[in-house]
Write a protein that holds these residues in place. Structure first.
Motif, PDB file in Angstrom:
ATOM      1  N   ALA A 221      84.863  33.722  65.026  1.00 30.18           N
ATOM      2  CA  ALA A 221      84.934  32.324  64.589  1.00 30.18           C
ATOM      3  C   ALA A 221      86.288  31.708  64.946  1.00 30.18           C
ATOM      4  CB  ALA A 221      84.688  32.237  63.087  1.00 30.18           C
ATOM      5  N   ALA A 222      87.351  32.492  64.830  1.00 28.83           N
ATOM      6  CA  ALA A 222      88.686  31.996  65.174  1.00 28.83           C
ATOM      7  C   ALA A 222      88.783  31.698  66.664  1.00 28.83           C
ATOM      8  CB  ALA A 222      89.739  33.014  64.767  1.00 28.83           C
ATOM      9  N   ALA A 223      88.132  32.516  67.486  1.00 26.45           N
ATOM     10  CA  ALA A 223      88.158  32.285  68.933  1.00 26.45           C
ATOM     11  C   ALA A 223      87.510  30.949  69.288  1.00 26.45           C
ATOM     12  CB  ALA A 223      87.465  33.428  69.657  1.00 26.45           C
ATOM     13  N   ALA A 224      86.447  30.579  68.575  1.00 24.71           N
ATOM     14  CA  ALA A 224      85.788  29.296  68.835  1.00 24.71           C
ATOM     15  C   ALA A 224      86.712  28.125  68.505  1.00 24.71           C
ATOM     16  CB  ALA A 224      84.496  29.199  68.024  1.00 24.71           C
ATOM     17  N   ILE A 225      87.460  28.245  67.410  1.00 25.01           N
ATOM     18  CA  ILE A 225      88.404  27.182  67.046  1.00 25.01           C
ATOM     19  C   ILE A 225      89.550  27.126  68.053  1.00 25.01           C
ATOM     20  CG2 ILE A 225      90.060  26.400  65.305  1.00 25.01           C
ATOM     21  CD1 ILE A 225      88.200  27.572  63.185  1.00 25.01           C
ATOM     22  N   ALA A 226      90.059  28.286  68.451  1.00 23.30           N
ATOM     23  CA  ALA A 226      91.139  28.320  69.440  1.00 23.30           C
ATOM     24  C   ALA A 226      90.693  27.658  70.742  1.00 23.30           C
ATOM     25  CB  ALA A 226      91.562  29.765  69.690  1.00 23.30           C
ATOM     26  N   ARG A 227      89.491  27.970  71.189  1.00 23.40           N
ATOM     27  CA  ARG A 227      88.973  27.339  72.408  1.00 23.40           C
ATOM     28  C   ARG A 227      88.930  25.818  72.256  1.00 23.40           C
ATOM     29  NH1 ARG A 227      82.809  27.597  72.787  1.00 23.40           N
ATOM     30  NH2 ARG A 227      83.289  26.142  71.098  1.00 23.40           N
ATOM     31  N   ASP A 228      88.432  25.341  71.126  1.00 20.43           N
ATOM     32  CA  ASP A 228      88.353  23.892  70.904  1.00 20.43           C
ATOM     33  C   ASP A 228      89.749  23.266  70.844  1.00 20.43           C
ATOM     34  OD1 ASP A 228      85.628  24.186  70.845  1.00 20.43           O
ATOM     35  OD2 ASP A 228      85.463  24.063  68.661  1.00 20.43           O
ATOM     36  N   ASN A 229      90.698  23.963  70.250  1.00 19.13           N
ATOM     37  CA  ASN A 229      92.068  23.442  70.186  1.00 19.13           C
ATOM     38  C   ASN A 229      92.675  23.338  71.580  1.00 19.13           C
ATOM     39  OD1 ASN A 229      91.904  23.267  67.419  1.00 19.13           O
ATOM     40  ND2 ASN A 229      93.157  25.079  67.005  1.00 19.13           N
ATOM     41  N   MET A 230      92.415  24.338  72.421  1.00 16.96           N
ATOM     42  CA  MET A 230      92.921  24.294  73.790  1.00 16.96           C
ATOM     43  C   MET A 230      92.292  23.149  74.570  1.00 16.96           C
ATOM     44  SD  MET A 230      92.992  28.373  74.762  1.00 16.96           S
ATOM     45  CE  MET A 230      93.829  29.563  73.693  1.00 16.96           C
ATOM     46  N   ARG A 231      90.986  22.986  74.413  1.00 15.58           N
ATOM     47  CA  ARG A 231      90.301  21.899  75.121  1.00 15.58           C
ATOM     48  C   ARG A 231      90.735  20.526  74.617  1.00 15.58           C
ATOM     49  NH1 ARG A 231      84.031  24.078  75.320  1.00 15.58           N
ATOM     50  NH2 ARG A 231      84.254  25.489  77.109  1.00 15.58           N
ATOM     51  N   ALA A 232      91.172  20.440  73.383  1.00 14.85           N
ATOM     52  CA  ALA A 232      91.597  19.155  72.836  1.00 14.85           C
ATOM     53  C   ALA A 232      92.807  18.603  73.572  1.00 14.85           C
ATOM     54  CB  ALA A 232      91.908  19.298  71.345  1.00 14.85           C
ATOM     55  N   ILE A 233      93.698  19.488  74.059  1.00 13.09           N
ATOM     56  CA  ILE A 233      94.872  19.009  74.795  1.00 13.09           C
ATOM     57  C   ILE A 233      94.661  19.075  76.302  1.00 13.09           C
ATOM     58  CG2 ILE A 233      96.401  19.699  72.913  1.00 13.09           C
ATOM     59  CD1 ILE A 233      97.415  21.949  74.797  1.00 13.09           C
ATOM     60  N   ASP A 234      93.618  19.792  76.745  1.00 11.94           N
ATOM     61  CA  ASP A 234      93.313  19.909  78.174  1.00 11.94           C
ATOM     62  C   ASP A 234      91.797  19.901  78.335  1.00 11.94           C
ATOM     63  OD1 ASP A 234      93.068  20.473  80.853  1.00 11.94           O
ATOM     64  OD2 ASP A 234      94.522  22.108  80.860  1.00 11.94           O
ATOM     65  N   PRO A 235      91.178  18.714  78.300  1.00 10.83           N
ATOM     66  CA  PRO A 235      89.708  18.618  78.309  1.00 10.83           C
ATOM     67  C   PRO A 235      89.058  19.260  79.533  1.00 10.83           C
ATOM     68  CG  PRO A 235      90.695  16.534  77.664  1.00 10.83           C
ATOM     69  CD  PRO A 235      91.815  17.399  78.142  1.00 10.83           C
ATOM     70  N   GLY A 236      89.781  19.385  80.627  1.00 10.71           N
ATOM     71  CA  GLY A 236      89.209  19.974  81.834  1.00 10.71           C
ATOM     72  C   GLY A 236      89.242  21.484  81.866  1.00 10.71           C
ATOM     73  N   LEU A 237      89.714  22.091  80.805  1.00  8.65           N
ATOM     74  CA  LEU A 237      89.867  23.543  80.771  1.00  8.65           C
ATOM     75  C   LEU A 237      88.505  24.222  80.687  1.00  8.65           C
ATOM     76  CD1 LEU A 237      92.285  25.506  80.726  1.00  8.65           C
ATOM     77  CD2 LEU A 237      92.097  25.537  78.249  1.00  8.65           C
ATOM     78  N   ASP A 238      88.207  25.069  81.664  1.00 10.67           N
ATOM     79  CA  ASP A 238      86.950  25.819  81.701  1.00 10.67           C
ATOM     80  C   ASP A 238      87.178  27.150  80.994  1.00 10.67           C
ATOM     81  OD1 ASP A 238      84.446  26.793  82.216  1.00 10.67           O
ATOM     82  OD2 ASP A 238      84.814  27.227  84.334  1.00 10.67           O
ATOM     83  N   LEU A 239      86.800  27.204  79.721  1.00  9.30           N
ATOM     84  CA  LEU A 239      87.172  28.333  78.878  1.00  9.30           C
ATOM     85  C   LEU A 239      86.016  28.716  77.969  1.00  9.30           C
ATOM     86  CD1 LEU A 239      89.951  29.854  78.358  1.00  9.30           C
ATOM     87  CD2 LEU A 239      90.147  28.422  76.339  1.00  9.30           C
ATOM     88  N   THR A 240      85.715  29.995  77.896  1.00  8.46           N
ATOM     89  CA  THR A 240      84.695  30.476  76.980  1.00  8.46           C
ATOM     90  C   THR A 240      85.354  30.987  75.697  1.00  8.46           C
ATOM     91  OG1 THR A 240      84.764  32.762  77.784  1.00  8.46           O
ATOM     92  CG2 THR A 240      83.312  31.220  78.950  1.00  8.46           C
ATOM     93  N   GLU A 241      84.521  31.231  74.681  1.00 12.31           N
ATOM     94  CA  GLU A 241      85.060  31.813  73.446  1.00 12.31           C
ATOM     95  C   GLU A 241      85.665  33.181  73.712  1.00 12.31           C
ATOM     96  OE1 GLU A 241      82.342  31.869  70.195  1.00 12.31           O
ATOM     97  OE2 GLU A 241      81.818  29.740  70.412  1.00 12.31           O
ATOM     98  N   GLU A 242      85.045  33.947  74.607  1.00 13.35           N
ATOM     99  CA  GLU A 242      85.579  35.272  74.927  1.00 13.35           C
ATOM    100  C   GLU A 242      86.939  35.151  75.622  1.00 13.35           C
ATOM    101  OE1 GLU A 242      86.250  39.232  75.235  1.00 13.35           O
ATOM    102  OE2 GLU A 242      84.816  38.163  73.980  1.00 13.35           O
ATOM    103  N   ASP A 243      87.089  34.146  76.491  1.00 13.68           N
ATOM    104  CA  ASP A 243      88.394  33.907  77.112  1.00 13.68           C
ATOM    105  C   ASP A 243      89.445  33.616  76.045  1.00 13.68           C
ATOM    106  OD1 ASP A 243      87.392  34.215  79.701  1.00 13.68           O
ATOM    107  OD2 ASP A 243      86.989  32.072  79.935  1.00 13.68           O
ATOM    108  N   ALA A 244      89.092  32.762  75.086  1.00 17.37           N
ATOM    109  CA  ALA A 244      90.032  32.405  74.019  1.00 17.37           C
ATOM    110  C   ALA A 244      90.390  33.632  73.192  1.00 17.37           C
ATOM    111  CB  ALA A 244      89.426  31.314  73.129  1.00 17.37           C
ATOM    112  N   ARG A 245      89.420  34.481  72.971  1.00 13.40           N
ATOM    113  CA  ARG A 245      89.689  35.713  72.211  1.00 13.40           C
ATOM    114  C   ARG A 245      90.644  36.623  72.981  1.00 13.40           C
ATOM    115  NH1 ARG A 245      85.147  39.401  69.163  1.00 13.40           N
ATOM    116  NH2 ARG A 245      86.501  41.128  68.564  1.00 13.40           N
ATOM    117  N   ARG A 246      90.436  36.750  74.276  1.00 15.79           N
ATOM    118  CA  ARG A 246      91.317  37.591  75.099  1.00 15.79           C
ATOM    119  C   ARG A 246      92.717  36.994  75.205  1.00 15.79           C
ATOM    120  NH1 ARG A 246      88.398  37.812  80.548  1.00 15.79           N
ATOM    121  NH2 ARG A 246      90.303  38.891  81.190  1.00 15.79           N
TER     122      ARG A 246
END
Length: 344
Positions: A221-246
């Motif tokens: 669940a934390a990885a999903a929030i981290a991914r959304d936080n990253m995309r919030a400052i960089d909308p073009g970021l191609d990132l999965t939840e697994e990427d955010a977890r790693r």
């Protein structure tokens, strides 16, 4: 009207409840209410809370009709809080005697800050300190950290009640086990954050704690929030939840044991540094200092073989483009066996 409303939800918490409540009722700052939400407990918790309420009118008992869960219970506390500031405390943690005093004084002296946390001790079942953590102190450092993980200890937080009332902020029941991480991420879109260096809470780790029982679900669940936080400052970021977890271990630098694939992923923090620098309200000197520390850790904390892998990955070129002076100083320090002194 009390200055502080402290919210504590508890379900079958008799083992540690007395120590937690006592640590609050003995605060050096006494102008507060302690809203305790009994969430359908079947142990001695209800009786203990009623005993405290009879002895100290600052403690208010709110009874859930059934076991509703942590997030709905916390929201009941938010709805009934009357204070200028709202503090959080779990029923198995221990507050230092000056916690409320220091945090209320800071918030009154810094009206621009709406969310305040602090350093904290991680403790065992008996309350003995295992280690002490000091999250980033400034708003910019907190925002960087929250891109990767929740570094704010829930039981250390205090925030302005006006934010809850003005923006309708609540804990989101859909964010199970990470309701605090989600709330801080949303709260910081309308206010600024800070951390006091001094440890003001003992965070108890034990087999029954949420972080122990639900560790895997909490990480996902934390990885999903981290991914959304990253995309919030960089909308073009191609990132999965697994990427955010790693990416979680890359918050302070690329780990020494990172695989070649992970080192390719480590280019993303450099991109996030650039994206964050363009955000309004960011303290650029602070962020540059965070980036330089990231580069220094990535270069220095490596064996010769790991250093060769880093060079082959191409990450070194990306770091050089981001901060050439920082890279050169770190490489020089590495060549000197880490003995070079001065700012890097």
């Amino acid at each position: 009207m009390p200055a502080i409303s402290c919210i504590m939800a508890v379900h079958n918490g008799e083992r540690f409840l007395r120590e937690a409540v006592d640590s609050l009722l003995r605060q050096s700052f006494g102008d507060f209410e302690l809203l305790t939400i009994n969430d359908g407990s079947r142990d001695a918790t209800p009786g203990l809370l009623q005993q405290y309420a009879q002895r100290d009118p600052r403690l208010v008992v709110i009874e859930n009709p059934t076991n509703l869960g942590l997030t709905p219970s916390l929201n009941r506390g938010l709805e009934q809080a009357r204070g200028e500031f709202i503090a959080r405390m779990d029923a198995d943690d221990i507050a230092e005697p000056n916690r409320f005093e220091l945090q209320a004084a800071f918030l009154r002296a810094h009206p621009e800050v709406g969310l305040l946390a602090s350093g904290y001790h991680v403790a065992d079942d008996e309350g003995r300190t295992l280690r002490t953590l000091h999250p980033g102190a400034t708003d910019t450092e907190i925002r960087w950290d929250l891109l990767f993980a929740n570094t704010l200890c829930h039981s250390t937080t205090m925030f302005r009640a006006s934010l809850i009332r003005r923006y309708g902020l609540r804990y989101n029941p859909a964010k199970l086990h990470v309701e605090d991480y989600d709330l801080w991420s949303r709260m910081l879109t309308v206010t600024r954050g800070a951390n006091l260096f001094e440890p003001l809470v003992r965070l108890r780790q034990h087999p029954g704690s949420v972080s122990s029982v639900h560790a895997e679900a909490q990480m996902r669940a934390a990885a999903a929030i981290a991914r959304d936080n990253m995309r919030a400052i960089d909308p073009g970021l191609d990132l999965t939840e697994e990427d955010a977890r790693r990416l979680r271990p890359f918050r302070t630098g690329a780990p020494a044991d990172a695989t070649p694939a992970d080192l390719q992923l480590a280019r993303l923090p450099l991109r996030l540094f650039r994206a964050m620098m363009a955000q309004p309200g960011i303290d650029a000197p602070v962020l540059r200092r965070v980036r330089r520390a990231w580069i220094r850790k990535t270069i220095l904390d490596r064996t010769p073989d790991q250093w060769s892998a880093l060079r082959r990955s191409g990450l070194l070129g990306g770091m050089f483009q981001a901060d050439a002076m920082g890279v050169m100083r770190a490489i020089l320090r590495r060549a000197c066996g880490g003995q070079m002194r001065g700012k890097v």
